[in-house]
Design a protein around this motif. Structure first.
Motif: not given
Length: 188
Positions: A40-41, A130, A133, A165
């Motif tokens: 994530r992110d 991308r 998040k 993340a």
């Protein structure tokens, strides 16, 4: 090229391997799908190439939304950067034997725009995805459409978002950190 032959083939090489205009795809490089993953992110590049068997005009790549298979969650197409890897004339090699020779090499990525791929040449498409998040973990699916004057091709894209993340580094303590202001951009 015979009349029944496809005007182009899609292929995938490792991202760190250069694809030159005269790169010919090997049989094991031929592909109609590509898979990548990211936490994530994080940003993750996706690259594939088009080899024109016949000249292709008005070549443009667009990416669909990425849809999470199990829930229908979406990473929207507008959050995926799509571009071409540009080639430029490299500076001469710094040795006596090759100092008068120049060659074309991949140098940078430019935003997607319509282009021409001459017959017998290859061109690399580079996308950056991308993982948001708050993305739900799992396998997202979508496709890149390669539109040309001779029809469309499709590359399936599988993007797995990992259920965590990565920890952020304090960049001033990272051994590889170099402040951006110390760099000067030189262009040939």
């Amino acid at each position: 090229a015979d009349a029944g032959e496809a005007p182009a083939v899609l292929f995938v090489k490792p991202r760190m391997e250069k694809v030159f205009p005269d790169t010919l795809p090997l049989k094991e490089d031929l592909a109609t799908e590509v898979s990548v993953f990211a936490a994530r992110d994080e940003f993750e590049p996706v690259a594939f190439s088009i080899h024109a068997v016949r000249e292709l005009r008005c070549v443009e790549v667009t990416m669909s939304d990425l849809i999470l298979v199990k829930t229908g969650a979406v990473i929207p197409a507008q959050d995926i950067a799509v571009g071409w890897v540009e080639n430029a004339l490299a500076p001469p090699l710094d040795d006596r034997k090759h100092r008068d020779q120049r060659f074309v090499t991949p140098t940078h990525i430019v935003p997607m725009r319509k282009t021409i791929i001459p017959a017998g040449e290859s061109r690399r498409c580079w996308m950056t995805i991308r993982a948001p998040k708050d993305a739900q973990a799992g396998r997202y699916e979508g496709h890149a459409v390669i539109a040309t004057d001779r029809g469309e091709l499709e590359m399936k894209v599988h993007f797995t978002v990992l259920p965590f993340a990565l920890a952020r580094q304090n960049d001033d303590k990272n051994q590889y950190y170099l402040p951006f202001h110390n760099f000067t951009l030189y262009r040939a």
